[in-house]
Design a protein around this motif. Sequence first.
Motif, PDB file in Angstrom:
ATOM      1  N   ARG A 242      16.593  -6.305  27.225  1.00  7.94           N
ATOM      2  CA  ARG A 242      17.088  -5.661  26.002  1.00  7.94           C
ATOM      3  C   ARG A 242      17.424  -6.687  24.921  1.00  7.94           C
ATOM      4  O   ARG A 242      17.821  -7.805  25.205  1.00  7.94           O
ATOM      5  CB  ARG A 242      18.350  -4.871  26.286  1.00  7.94           C
TER       6      ARG A 242
ATOM      7  N   ASN B 112      18.249  -6.351  20.226  1.00  8.13           N
ATOM      8  CA  ASN B 112      18.396  -5.398  19.128  1.00  8.13           C
ATOM      9  C   ASN B 112      17.097  -4.657  18.848  1.00  8.13           C
ATOM     10  O   ASN B 112      17.100  -3.465  18.561  1.00  8.13           O
ATOM     11  CB  ASN B 112      18.884  -6.099  17.861  1.00  8.13           C
ATOM     12  N   THR B 113      15.968  -5.380  18.932  1.00  7.66           N
ATOM     13  CA  THR B 113      14.645  -4.760  18.798  1.00  7.66           C
ATOM     14  C   THR B 113      13.731  -5.369  19.850  1.00  7.66           C
ATOM     15  O   THR B 113      14.011  -6.453  20.378  1.00  7.66           O
ATOM     16  CB  THR B 113      14.025  -5.020  17.404  1.00  7.66           C
ATOM     17  N   ASP B 114      12.620  -4.708  20.120  1.00  2.00           N
ATOM     18  CA  ASP B 114      11.650  -5.239  21.068  1.00  2.00           C
ATOM     19  C   ASP B 114      11.154  -6.612  20.614  1.00  2.00           C
ATOM     20  O   ASP B 114      10.985  -7.521  21.414  1.00  2.00           O
ATOM     21  CB  ASP B 114      10.480  -4.265  21.216  1.00  2.00           C
TER      22      ASP B 114
ATOM     23  N   GLU C 107      12.677  -8.923  19.232  1.00  2.00           N
ATOM     24  CA  GLU C 107      13.686  -9.978  19.381  1.00  2.00           C
ATOM     25  C   GLU C 107      13.951 -10.389  20.828  1.00  2.00           C
ATOM     26  O   GLU C 107      14.762 -11.289  21.076  1.00  2.00           O
ATOM     27  CB  GLU C 107      14.998  -9.525  18.745  1.00  2.00           C
ATOM     28  N   ARG C 108      13.300  -9.740  21.780  1.00  2.00           N
ATOM     29  CA  ARG C 108      13.522 -10.096  23.184  1.00  2.00           C
ATOM     30  C   ARG C 108      13.089 -11.532  23.450  1.00  2.00           C
ATOM     31  O   ARG C 108      12.024 -11.950  23.043  1.00  2.00           O
ATOM     32  CB  ARG C 108      12.769  -9.131  24.099  1.00  2.00           C
TER      33      ARG C 108
ATOM     34  N   TYR D   6       6.397 -11.908  17.709  1.00  2.00           N
ATOM     35  CA  TYR D   6       7.542 -11.530  18.520  1.00  2.00           C
ATOM     36  C   TYR D   6       8.158 -12.781  19.167  1.00  2.00           C
ATOM     37  O   TYR D   6       7.437 -13.695  19.572  1.00  2.00           O
ATOM     38  CB  TYR D   6       7.137 -10.547  19.605  1.00  2.00           C
TER      39      TYR D   6
END
Length: 152
Positions: free
Chosen positions: A14, A16-18, A20-21, A51
Amino acid sequence: MRLWVLRHGEAEPRANTDAERRLTAHGREQVLHSAAHLLGQPLQAIIASPYVRAQQTAALVHDTLGFAQPVQTVPWLTPESDAQTVIAEIERLGLEHVLLVSHQPLVGNLVGLLEHGHARQPSPLSTASLAELEGDWPLAGLMTLRNLLHTP
């Protein structure tokens, strides 16, 4: 032409967003294992998704190889990108030896499309899996899967 397709290493579940993983410690180890298989290869470019986990993966490979050129970040390597679009972008680059760093489902769809000529057989790339394809042109069905390395 030789094309390597690397899925990012294991990422935290997890953020904040995908996008940012980040890679886990295990994910970094996985990437280093895959990067070792690229030592001595005549890479001309390392191209990565924007990403975070793909950027971290590409940076680890870059540093492991002592690659002279910077990692190229492109918007067409995100998880939901279209494999046909990626093929067109690769062809447009006009390079002979390229490493792509991206995500599922794109990497599986891309490898399957390049090898089989259709999207009905995506390749099962787990985290830090490295596919090596070879062919005269980066076109659907015209490349041969030479190696598919899965990391522990």
